[in-house]
Write a protein that holds these residues in place. Structure first.
Motif, PDB file in Angstrom:
ATOM      1  N   VAL A  96       0.813  -1.218   0.000  1.00 28.75           N
ATOM      2  CA  VAL A  96       0.000   0.000   0.000  1.00 28.75           C
ATOM      3  C   VAL A  96       0.841   1.260   0.000  1.00 28.75           C
ATOM      4  CG1 VAL A  96      -1.904  -1.162   1.171  1.00 28.75           C
ATOM      5  CG2 VAL A  96      -0.192   0.039   2.527  1.00 28.75           C
ATOM      6  N   THR A  97       2.151   1.166   0.267  1.00 25.07           N
ATOM      7  CA  THR A  97       3.004   2.357   0.240  1.00 25.07           C
ATOM      8  C   THR A  97       3.825   2.457  -1.036  1.00 25.07           C
ATOM      9  OG1 THR A  97       4.701   1.137   1.488  1.00 25.07           O
ATOM     10  CG2 THR A  97       3.168   2.515   2.752  1.00 25.07           C
ATOM     11  N   ASP A  98       3.737   1.465  -1.926  1.00 29.35           N
ATOM     12  CA  ASP A  98       4.484   1.504  -3.182  1.00 29.35           C
ATOM     13  C   ASP A  98       3.774   2.424  -4.175  1.00 29.35           C
ATOM     14  OD1 ASP A  98       6.563   0.394  -5.042  1.00 29.35           O
ATOM     15  OD2 ASP A  98       4.740  -0.187  -6.118  1.00 29.35           O
ATOM     16  N   PRO A  99       4.466   3.458  -4.699  1.00 28.21           N
ATOM     17  CA  PRO A  99       3.793   4.428  -5.591  1.00 28.21           C
ATOM     18  C   PRO A  99       3.221   3.800  -6.860  1.00 28.21           C
ATOM     19  CG  PRO A  99       5.915   5.269  -4.833  1.00 28.21           C
ATOM     20  CD  PRO A  99       5.853   3.837  -4.412  1.00 28.21           C
ATOM     21  N   VAL A 100       3.937   2.858  -7.465  1.00 27.92           N
ATOM     22  CA  VAL A 100       3.454   2.238  -8.694  1.00 27.92           C
ATOM     23  C   VAL A 100       2.182   1.447  -8.435  1.00 27.92           C
ATOM     24  CG1 VAL A 100       4.005   0.604 -10.535  1.00 27.92           C
ATOM     25  CG2 VAL A 100       5.770   2.165  -9.682  1.00 27.92           C
ATOM     26  N   ARG A 101       2.179   0.672  -7.369  1.00 29.46           N
ATOM     27  CA  ARG A 101       0.998  -0.127  -7.047  1.00 29.46           C
ATOM     28  C   ARG A 101      -0.155   0.764  -6.584  1.00 29.46           C
ATOM     29  NH1 ARG A 101       2.060  -5.277  -7.598  1.00 29.46           N
ATOM     30  NH2 ARG A 101       4.164  -6.066  -7.307  1.00 29.46           N
ATOM     31  N   GLN A 102       0.153   1.866  -5.926  1.00 34.30           N
ATOM     32  CA  GLN A 102      -0.895   2.825  -5.567  1.00 34.30           C
ATOM     33  C   GLN A 102      -1.588   3.364  -6.811  1.00 34.30           C
ATOM     34  OE1 GLN A 102       0.605   6.015  -3.180  1.00 34.30           O
ATOM     35  NE2 GLN A 102       0.429   4.894  -1.260  1.00 34.30           N
ATOM     36  N   ARG A 103      -0.796   3.734  -7.813  1.00 35.47           N
ATOM     37  CA  ARG A 103      -1.378   4.283  -9.039  1.00 35.47           C
ATOM     38  C   ARG A 103      -2.185   3.219  -9.784  1.00 35.47           C
ATOM     39  NH1 ARG A 103       2.869   6.135 -10.718  1.00 35.47           N
ATOM     40  NH2 ARG A 103       3.543   4.534 -12.187  1.00 35.47           N
ATOM     41  N   THR A 104      -1.649   2.005  -9.851  1.00 35.15           N
ATOM     42  CA  THR A 104      -2.375   0.927 -10.532  1.00 35.15           C
ATOM     43  C   THR A 104      -3.693   0.629  -9.836  1.00 35.15           C
ATOM     44  OG1 THR A 104      -0.286  -0.076 -11.249  1.00 35.15           O
ATOM     45  CG2 THR A 104      -2.239  -1.483 -11.271  1.00 35.15           C
ATOM     46  N   ARG A 105      -3.670   0.581  -8.515  1.00 36.12           N
ATOM     47  CA  ARG A 105      -4.901   0.312  -7.765  1.00 36.12           C
ATOM     48  C   ARG A 105      -5.917   1.430  -7.964  1.00 36.12           C
ATOM     49  NH1 ARG A 105      -6.840   1.331  -2.448  1.00 36.12           N
ATOM     50  NH2 ARG A 105      -8.266  -0.320  -1.746  1.00 36.12           N
ATOM     51  N   PHE A 106      -5.434   2.676  -7.969  1.00 36.49           N
ATOM     52  CA  PHE A 106      -6.339   3.815  -8.154  1.00 36.49           C
ATOM     53  C   PHE A 106      -7.003   3.764  -9.532  1.00 36.49           C
ATOM     54  CE2 PHE A 106      -6.766   8.231  -9.782  1.00 36.49           C
ATOM     55  CZ  PHE A 106      -7.864   8.597  -9.020  1.00 36.49           C
ATOM     56  N   LEU A 107      -6.214   3.484 -10.577  1.00 40.16           N
ATOM     57  CA  LEU A 107      -6.779   3.408 -11.931  1.00 40.16           C
ATOM     58  C   LEU A 107      -7.785   2.267 -12.043  1.00 40.16           C
ATOM     59  CD1 LEU A 107      -3.588   4.115 -14.080  1.00 40.16           C
ATOM     60  CD2 LEU A 107      -5.482   5.678 -13.577  1.00 40.16           C
ATOM     61  N   ARG A 108      -7.493   1.148 -11.389  1.00 39.17           N
ATOM     62  CA  ARG A 108      -8.435   0.018 -11.425  1.00 39.17           C
ATOM     63  C   ARG A 108      -9.731   0.379 -10.703  1.00 39.17           C
ATOM     64  NH1 ARG A 108      -5.218  -3.626  -9.664  1.00 39.17           N
ATOM     65  NH2 ARG A 108      -5.882  -3.656  -7.487  1.00 39.17           N
ATOM     66  N   GLN A 109      -9.616   1.020  -9.540  1.00 36.14           N
ATOM     67  CA  GLN A 109     -10.811   1.436  -8.809  1.00 36.14           C
ATOM     68  C   GLN A 109     -11.599   2.482  -9.584  1.00 36.14           C
ATOM     69  OE1 GLN A 109     -10.839  -1.229  -6.270  1.00 36.14           O
ATOM     70  NE2 GLN A 109     -12.046   0.470  -5.476  1.00 36.14           N
ATOM     71  N   LEU A 110     -10.892   3.350 -10.285  1.00 32.78           N
ATOM     72  CA  LEU A 110     -11.557   4.384 -11.074  1.00 32.78           C
ATOM     73  C   LEU A 110     -12.321   3.752 -12.244  1.00 32.78           C
ATOM     74  CD1 LEU A 110     -11.730   7.492 -10.968  1.00 32.78           C
ATOM     75  CD2 LEU A 110      -9.870   7.546 -12.648  1.00 32.78           C
ATOM     76  N   ALA A 111     -11.688   2.768 -12.901  1.00 32.05           N
ATOM     77  CA  ALA A 111     -12.360   2.081 -14.007  1.00 32.05           C
ATOM     78  C   ALA A 111     -13.578   1.308 -13.508  1.00 32.05           C
ATOM     79  CB  ALA A 111     -11.382   1.130 -14.704  1.00 32.05           C
ATOM     80  N   LEU A 112     -13.438   0.664 -12.356  1.00 34.91           N
ATOM     81  CA  LEU A 112     -14.558  -0.073 -11.773  1.00 34.91           C
ATOM     82  C   LEU A 112     -15.719   0.861 -11.464  1.00 34.91           C
ATOM     83  CD1 LEU A 112     -15.800  -2.632 -10.440  1.00 34.91           C
ATOM     84  CD2 LEU A 112     -14.586  -1.976  -8.341  1.00 34.91           C
TER      85      LEU A 112
END
Length: 280
Positions: A96-112
């Motif tokens: 949850v503190t990794d910037p790349v994974r934060q961005r990927t998770r945010f984009l996935r949640q946004l698409a959902l």
């Protein structure tokens, strides 16, 4: 008399999806969800000649967008770096503190959230195109059944943990559940007798709107934040991260609400859109 096979297929596929979500199986959840949404899209009540073509396309478009939302969510499950093994607390904190994974998770949640909101918009337009008298019935039934549905949904969400601590024993929780769910079923049955299929459409739309709102809220909360070495922030992350090793009741409930809401909305809207001779 309509065949019972589509109903049995819907119930079986929905059960598979909910059980798969409960035990963290993306393939079982995906297969069950796709079957439910696919059967709804080709159900005779939706594809019948009495349903206006524009309404049918809106309903099927909403179901397709719900399928896209499921694919986005299940892709996140399947792409988990931990596989089937539950992650440790330190692994989750690093995740949850990794910037790349934060961005990927945010984009996935946004698409959902985007797919769910667009699906609700399609179904909302389909409802808005109903004949005026049936639209008035939905308007009269929606405030009561919608509010009661939200209260009942909140009660069901608290069943696994919160109510046991509040009411003191499993027996008290069971009695409360019987009273609340029984009262809800009684109120809905009276509304259906009075307004026909209109309350069913209102309940389904309420369920779908709730899921879409929760997804949008999750997307807002998952916005990437700059990494900080502040000890208080790291402590907050450590405290907020919990390793889940048991059944995922929250996800299973979300899947059940989504599929149930889709079925109620689509079938009720299709029925309400038919000619008067077809709804008697």
């Amino acid at each position: 008399m309509p065949s019972a096979k589509p109903l049995l297929l819907l119930l079986g596929a929905a059960l598979l999806a909910v059980v798969g979500a409960l035990f963290g199986s993306p393939w079982a959840t995906g297969a069950g969800g796709v079957v439910v949404l696919g059967v709804l899209a080709v159900h005779p009540a939706v594809t019948g000649p009495a349903v206006p073509r524009s309404t049918r396309l809106l309903l099927q478009g909403g179901l397709l967008l719900l399928t896209f939302a499921g694919v986005v969510e299940l892709w996140g499950w399947a792409a988990s770096p931990f596989g089937d093994a539950p992650p440790s607390a330190s692994e989750l904190i690093a995740l949850v503190t990794d910037p790349v994974r934060q961005r990927t998770r945010f984009l996935r949640q946004l698409a959902l959230a985007g797919c769910l909101i667009l699906a609700c918009a399609c179904l909302g337009v389909a409802i808005g195109r109903l004949p005026r008298d049936r639209l008035r019935r939905i308007g009269r039934a929606a405030p009561a059944v919608g509010a009661l549905t939200l209260v009942t949904l909140a009660f069901v969400a608290l069943l696994p943990s919160g109510l046991t601590a509040l009411l003191g024993s499993f027996t008290n929780v069971a009695v409360a559940a019987l009273l609340v769910l029984g009262g809800y079923a009684w109120v809905v049955s009276r509304a259906v007798r009075r307004h026909g299929a209109a309350p069913i459409a209102a309940i389904g739309a309420t369920l779908l709107a709730t899921v879409a709102w929760l997804a949008a809220n999750d997307a807002r909360r998952s916005r990437p934040e700059p990494h900080s070495s502040d000890v208080f922030q790291q402590t907050g992350v450590s405290v907020s991260v919990a390793v889940e090793t048991g059944p995922d009741v929250e996800t299973a409930l979300a899947v059940a609400v989504l599929l149930f809401g889709a079925a109620l909305t689509v079938l009720a809207c299709a029925r309400l859109s038919t000619t008067p001779s077809e709804t008697r």
